[in-house]
Design a protein around this motif. Structure first.
Motif, PDB file in Angstrom:
ATOM      1  N   ARG A 110     -25.430  32.466 -29.947  1.00 56.60           N
ATOM      2  CA  ARG A 110     -26.635  32.886 -29.225  1.00 56.60           C
ATOM      3  C   ARG A 110     -27.211  31.723 -28.408  1.00 56.60           C
ATOM      4  NH1 ARG A 110     -27.583  35.921 -34.028  1.00 56.60           N
ATOM      5  NH2 ARG A 110     -29.013  34.339 -34.860  1.00 56.60           N
ATOM      6  N   GLU A 111     -27.117  30.520 -28.939  1.00 59.05           N
ATOM      7  CA  GLU A 111     -27.577  29.353 -28.179  1.00 59.05           C
ATOM      8  C   GLU A 111     -26.775  29.187 -26.894  1.00 59.05           C
ATOM      9  OE1 GLU A 111     -28.846  26.788 -32.191  1.00 59.05           O
ATOM     10  OE2 GLU A 111     -27.166  26.139 -30.931  1.00 59.05           O
ATOM     11  N   TRP A 112     -25.460  29.342 -26.995  1.00 61.47           N
ATOM     12  CA  TRP A 112     -24.611  29.183 -25.807  1.00 61.47           C
ATOM     13  C   TRP A 112     -24.740  30.369 -24.861  1.00 61.47           C
ATOM     14  CZ3 TRP A 112     -23.119  24.717 -24.268  1.00 61.47           C
ATOM     15  CH2 TRP A 112     -22.971  23.687 -25.197  1.00 61.47           C
ATOM     16  N   ASP A 113     -25.070  31.536 -25.365  1.00 59.34           N
ATOM     17  CA  ASP A 113     -25.410  32.652 -24.481  1.00 59.34           C
ATOM     18  C   ASP A 113     -26.608  32.277 -23.604  1.00 59.34           C
ATOM     19  OD1 ASP A 113     -23.447  34.476 -25.232  1.00 59.34           O
ATOM     20  OD2 ASP A 113     -24.693  35.435 -26.759  1.00 59.34           O
ATOM     21  N   ALA A 114     -27.606  31.669 -24.224  1.00 58.21           N
ATOM     22  CA  ALA A 114     -28.840  31.334 -23.519  1.00 58.21           C
ATOM     23  C   ALA A 114     -28.634  30.244 -22.470  1.00 58.21           C
ATOM     24  CB  ALA A 114     -29.916  30.905 -24.517  1.00 58.21           C
ATOM     25  N   ILE A 115     -27.716  29.340 -22.728  1.00 56.18           N
ATOM     26  CA  ILE A 115     -27.547  28.184 -21.842  1.00 56.18           C
ATOM     27  C   ILE A 115     -26.390  28.355 -20.865  1.00 56.18           C
ATOM     28  CG2 ILE A 115     -25.921  26.784 -23.202  1.00 56.18           C
ATOM     29  CD1 ILE A 115     -27.784  24.389 -22.709  1.00 56.18           C
ATOM     30  N   ALA A 116     -25.689  29.470 -20.932  1.00 55.01           N
ATOM     31  CA  ALA A 116     -24.484  29.662 -20.124  1.00 55.01           C
ATOM     32  C   ALA A 116     -24.748  29.481 -18.628  1.00 55.01           C
ATOM     33  CB  ALA A 116     -23.886  31.047 -20.395  1.00 55.01           C
TER      34      ALA A 116
ATOM     35  N   ARG B 204     -25.300  25.799 -17.779  1.00 55.82           N
ATOM     36  CA  ARG B 204     -24.072  25.003 -17.835  1.00 55.82           C
ATOM     37  C   ARG B 204     -23.204  25.250 -16.606  1.00 55.82           C
ATOM     38  NH1 ARG B 204     -23.289  21.076 -18.740  1.00 55.82           N
ATOM     39  NH2 ARG B 204     -21.222  20.986 -19.695  1.00 55.82           N
ATOM     40  N   GLU B 205     -23.098  26.493 -16.172  1.00 60.68           N
ATOM     41  CA  GLU B 205     -22.308  26.783 -14.973  1.00 60.68           C
ATOM     42  C   GLU B 205     -22.897  26.071 -13.766  1.00 60.68           C
ATOM     43  OE1 GLU B 205     -19.553  28.280 -12.282  1.00 60.68           O
ATOM     44  OE2 GLU B 205     -19.475  28.095 -14.458  1.00 60.68           O
ATOM     45  N   GLN B 206     -24.230  26.090 -13.652  1.00 64.41           N
ATOM     46  CA  GLN B 206     -24.884  25.443 -12.516  1.00 64.41           C
ATOM     47  C   GLN B 206     -24.686  23.930 -12.559  1.00 64.41           C
ATOM     48  OE1 GLN B 206     -27.876  23.367 -12.509  1.00 64.41           O
ATOM     49  NE2 GLN B 206     -27.724  23.208 -10.278  1.00 64.41           N
ATOM     50  N   GLN B 207     -24.804  23.341 -13.747  1.00 64.40           N
ATOM     51  CA  GLN B 207     -24.643  21.889 -13.874  1.00 64.40           C
ATOM     52  C   GLN B 207     -23.246  21.442 -13.444  1.00 64.40           C
ATOM     53  OE1 GLN B 207     -25.632  21.396 -18.006  1.00 64.40           O
ATOM     54  NE2 GLN B 207     -27.735  20.782 -17.571  1.00 64.40           N
ATOM     55  N   ILE B 208     -22.243  22.202 -13.838  1.00 66.24           N
ATOM     56  CA  ILE B 208     -20.865  21.809 -13.537  1.00 66.24           C
ATOM     57  C   ILE B 208     -20.510  22.126 -12.095  1.00 66.24           C
ATOM     58  CG2 ILE B 208     -18.446  22.216 -14.128  1.00 66.24           C
ATOM     59  CD1 ILE B 208     -19.499  22.788 -17.030  1.00 66.24           C
TER      60      ILE B 208
ATOM     61  N   GLY C 117     -15.982  28.533 -22.581  1.00 70.62           N
ATOM     62  CA  GLY C 117     -17.289  28.565 -21.944  1.00 70.62           C
ATOM     63  C   GLY C 117     -17.277  29.476 -20.730  1.00 70.62           C
ATOM     64  N   THR C 118     -17.784  28.975 -19.608  1.00 73.41           N
ATOM     65  CA  THR C 118     -17.890  29.793 -18.395  1.00 73.41           C
ATOM     66  C   THR C 118     -16.600  29.833 -17.588  1.00 73.41           C
ATOM     67  OG1 THR C 118     -18.752  27.946 -17.084  1.00 73.41           O
ATOM     68  CG2 THR C 118     -20.364  29.335 -18.241  1.00 73.41           C
ATOM     69  N   GLY C 119     -15.527  29.264 -18.102  1.00 68.29           N
ATOM     70  CA  GLY C 119     -14.229  29.374 -17.453  1.00 68.29           C
ATOM     71  C   GLY C 119     -13.958  28.361 -16.365  1.00 68.29           C
ATOM     72  N   TRP C 120     -14.875  27.416 -16.168  1.00 65.21           N
ATOM     73  CA  TRP C 120     -14.704  26.439 -15.082  1.00 65.21           C
ATOM     74  C   TRP C 120     -13.439  25.604 -15.267  1.00 65.21           C
ATOM     75  CZ3 TRP C 120     -14.598  21.181 -16.019  1.00 65.21           C
ATOM     76  CH2 TRP C 120     -15.025  20.770 -17.288  1.00 65.21           C
ATOM     77  N   LEU C 121     -13.134  25.230 -16.519  1.00 65.94           N
ATOM     78  CA  LEU C 121     -11.934  24.428 -16.759  1.00 65.94           C
ATOM     79  C   LEU C 121     -10.693  25.310 -16.847  1.00 65.94           C
ATOM     80  CD1 LEU C 121     -10.664  21.697 -17.226  1.00 65.94           C
ATOM     81  CD2 LEU C 121     -11.329  21.837 -19.635  1.00 65.94           C
ATOM     82  N   THR C 122     -10.840  26.505 -17.366  1.00 71.26           N
ATOM     83  CA  THR C 122      -9.713  27.439 -17.419  1.00 71.26           C
ATOM     84  C   THR C 122      -9.126  27.634 -16.024  1.00 71.26           C
ATOM     85  OG1 THR C 122     -11.052  28.635 -19.055  1.00 71.26           O
ATOM     86  CG2 THR C 122      -8.955  29.629 -18.412  1.00 71.26           C
ATOM     87  N   SER C 123      -9.989  27.798 -15.047  1.00 67.26           N
ATOM     88  CA  SER C 123      -9.518  28.028 -13.679  1.00 67.26           C
ATOM     89  C   SER C 123      -8.781  26.816 -13.126  1.00 67.26           C
ATOM     90  CB  SER C 123     -10.693  28.395 -12.771  1.00 67.26           C
ATOM     91  OG  SER C 123     -11.612  27.322 -12.651  1.00 67.26           O
ATOM     92  N   ARG C 124      -9.132  25.624 -13.591  1.00 70.62           N
ATOM     93  CA  ARG C 124      -8.456  24.410 -13.106  1.00 70.62           C
ATOM     94  C   ARG C 124      -7.094  24.220 -13.780  1.00 70.62           C
ATOM     95  NH1 ARG C 124     -13.445  19.996 -12.507  1.00 70.62           N
ATOM     96  NH2 ARG C 124     -15.019  21.540 -11.907  1.00 70.62           N
TER      97      ARG C 124
ATOM     98  N   PHE D 215     -30.452  20.319 -25.205  1.00 68.26           N
ATOM     99  CA  PHE D 215     -29.238  19.973 -24.480  1.00 68.26           C
ATOM    100  C   PHE D 215     -29.557  19.059 -23.301  1.00 68.26           C
ATOM    101  CE2 PHE D 215     -25.873  20.456 -21.405  1.00 68.26           C
ATOM    102  CZ  PHE D 215     -24.751  20.325 -22.200  1.00 68.26           C
ATOM    103  N   LYS D 216     -28.746  17.994 -23.151  1.00 62.55           N
ATOM    104  CA  LYS D 216     -28.932  17.029 -22.080  1.00 62.55           C
ATOM    105  C   LYS D 216     -27.592  16.624 -21.504  1.00 62.55           C
ATOM    106  CE  LYS D 216     -32.957  14.781 -24.272  1.00 62.55           C
ATOM    107  NZ  LYS D 216     -32.998  15.630 -25.477  1.00 62.55           N
ATOM    108  N   ILE D 217     -27.594  16.393 -20.201  1.00 63.93           N
ATOM    109  CA  ILE D 217     -26.533  15.628 -19.572  1.00 63.93           C
ATOM    110  C   ILE D 217     -27.206  14.398 -18.965  1.00 63.93           C
ATOM    111  CG2 ILE D 217     -25.042  17.606 -19.146  1.00 63.93           C
ATOM    112  CD1 ILE D 217     -26.027  17.592 -16.229  1.00 63.93           C
ATOM    113  N   ARG D 218     -26.435  13.484 -18.443  1.00 65.68           N
ATOM    114  CA  ARG D 218     -27.019  12.231 -17.977  1.00 65.68           C
ATOM    115  C   ARG D 218     -28.066  12.446 -16.885  1.00 65.68           C
ATOM    116  NH1 ARG D 218     -25.709   7.957 -14.243  1.00 65.68           N
ATOM    117  NH2 ARG D 218     -26.326   5.930 -15.104  1.00 65.68           N
ATOM    118  N   LYS D 219     -27.844  13.421 -16.015  1.00 66.16           N
ATOM    119  CA  LYS D 219     -28.738  13.620 -14.877  1.00 66.16           C
ATOM    120  C   LYS D 219     -29.758  14.729 -15.086  1.00 66.16           C
ATOM    121  CE  LYS D 219     -25.870  11.831 -11.134  1.00 66.16           C
ATOM    122  NZ  LYS D 219     -25.285  12.124  -9.797  1.00 66.16           N
TER     123      LYS D 219
END
Length: 247
Positions: free
Chosen positions: A24-30, A33-37, A69-76, A191-195
């Motif tokens: 449920r946490e990852w549902d909320a942040i999905a 995360r897609e936007q960040q990547i 996750g959102t499939g960003w790496l799967t596609s690569r 949840f945090k990333i560097r930026k």
């Protein structure tokens, strides 16, 4: 030395946490995360983790991304396979994957590796990747066991996980009186990333290095290579890349 790059920690250490709550946490942040990547804000995802995995991945017939996750790496990584499958228990993440990272060669499933492996009657895949997903699994051994069950003999398994020696320092919980490096436990935090910081809660699990190694060995995925990964702006490693061959 300073580990203040991620900002003041809001951390809670727990004995464990259920997969349903973590999902449920990852549902909320999905969406975040897609936007960040996709925007390039997440430098580590785009320029540390993905390149490291691609460097180790050879061309195969059938590949699976465990915890996609959102499939960003799967596609690569799909460029290295004739057929690719993405698995993740977060339905919101899979919905984004099917919209933003669709391809005729990729199939996405909104289920855990444990559920997916239970439905398989025989090994199918020549290779598997798992990017920062094992550390979100409440049952580490079950996560790796499910991964092994769907892999053919001698299949390649590439996993990235938080570096257990340095991640607690970067995230600020190494100084918590309850922290014990040699034990496994759930870590709740914003949840945090560097930026970019957020007020959205996510959970990962701290495991000592020997637990990762023994868990993989125990299910027939002995580690053959280890790489430490750092990233821009960080003096010490933040991630581990573990490479195994299915036996």
């Amino acid at each position: 030395m300073s580990f203040a790059l991620l900002g003041p920690p809001m951390i809670s250490l727990r004995k464990t946490k259920s997969l349903s709550r973590i999902t449920r946490e990852w549902d909320a942040i999905a969406g975040l995360r897609e936007q960040q990547i996709s925007s390039g804000k997440d430098h580590s995802a785009n320029h540390v983790l993905a390149p490291a995995i691609l460097d180790e991945l050879t061309a195969v017939d059938c590949l699976v991304d465990v915890g996609c996750g959102t499939g960003w790496l799967t596609s690569r990584v799909a460029s290295r396979a004739k057929i690719a499958v993405g698995l993740d228990p977060s339905r919101e993440s899979i919905a984004i994957a099917q919209t933003r990272h669709a391809s005729p060669s990729i199939t996405y499933h909104a289920e855990s590796i444990e559920e997916y492996a239970h439905r398989r009657s025989r090994p199918r895949f020549d290779a598997a990747i798992s990017n920062m997903a094992a550390s979100s699994a409440p049952d580490l051994e079950a996560f790796f066991s499910g991964s092994r069950r769907i892999l053919k003999r001698d299949a390649l398994f590439i996993a990235t996980v938080p570096h257990p020696c340095f991640w607690p320092l970067y995230w600020g919980y190494a100084s918590d009186p309850k922290f014990d490096y040699g034990k496994s436990f759930a870590v709740e935090g914003e949840f945090k990333i560097r930026k970019q910081a957020s007020d959205m809660l996510t959970t990962h699990f701290h495991h000592p290095l020997d637990r990762y190694m023994s868990a993989l060995e125990g299910v027939g995925l002995p580690v053959t290579k280890v790489r430490e990964l750092s990233g821009r702006g960080f003096k010490f490693p933040r991630f581990l890349l573990l490479i195994s061959r299915a036996v």
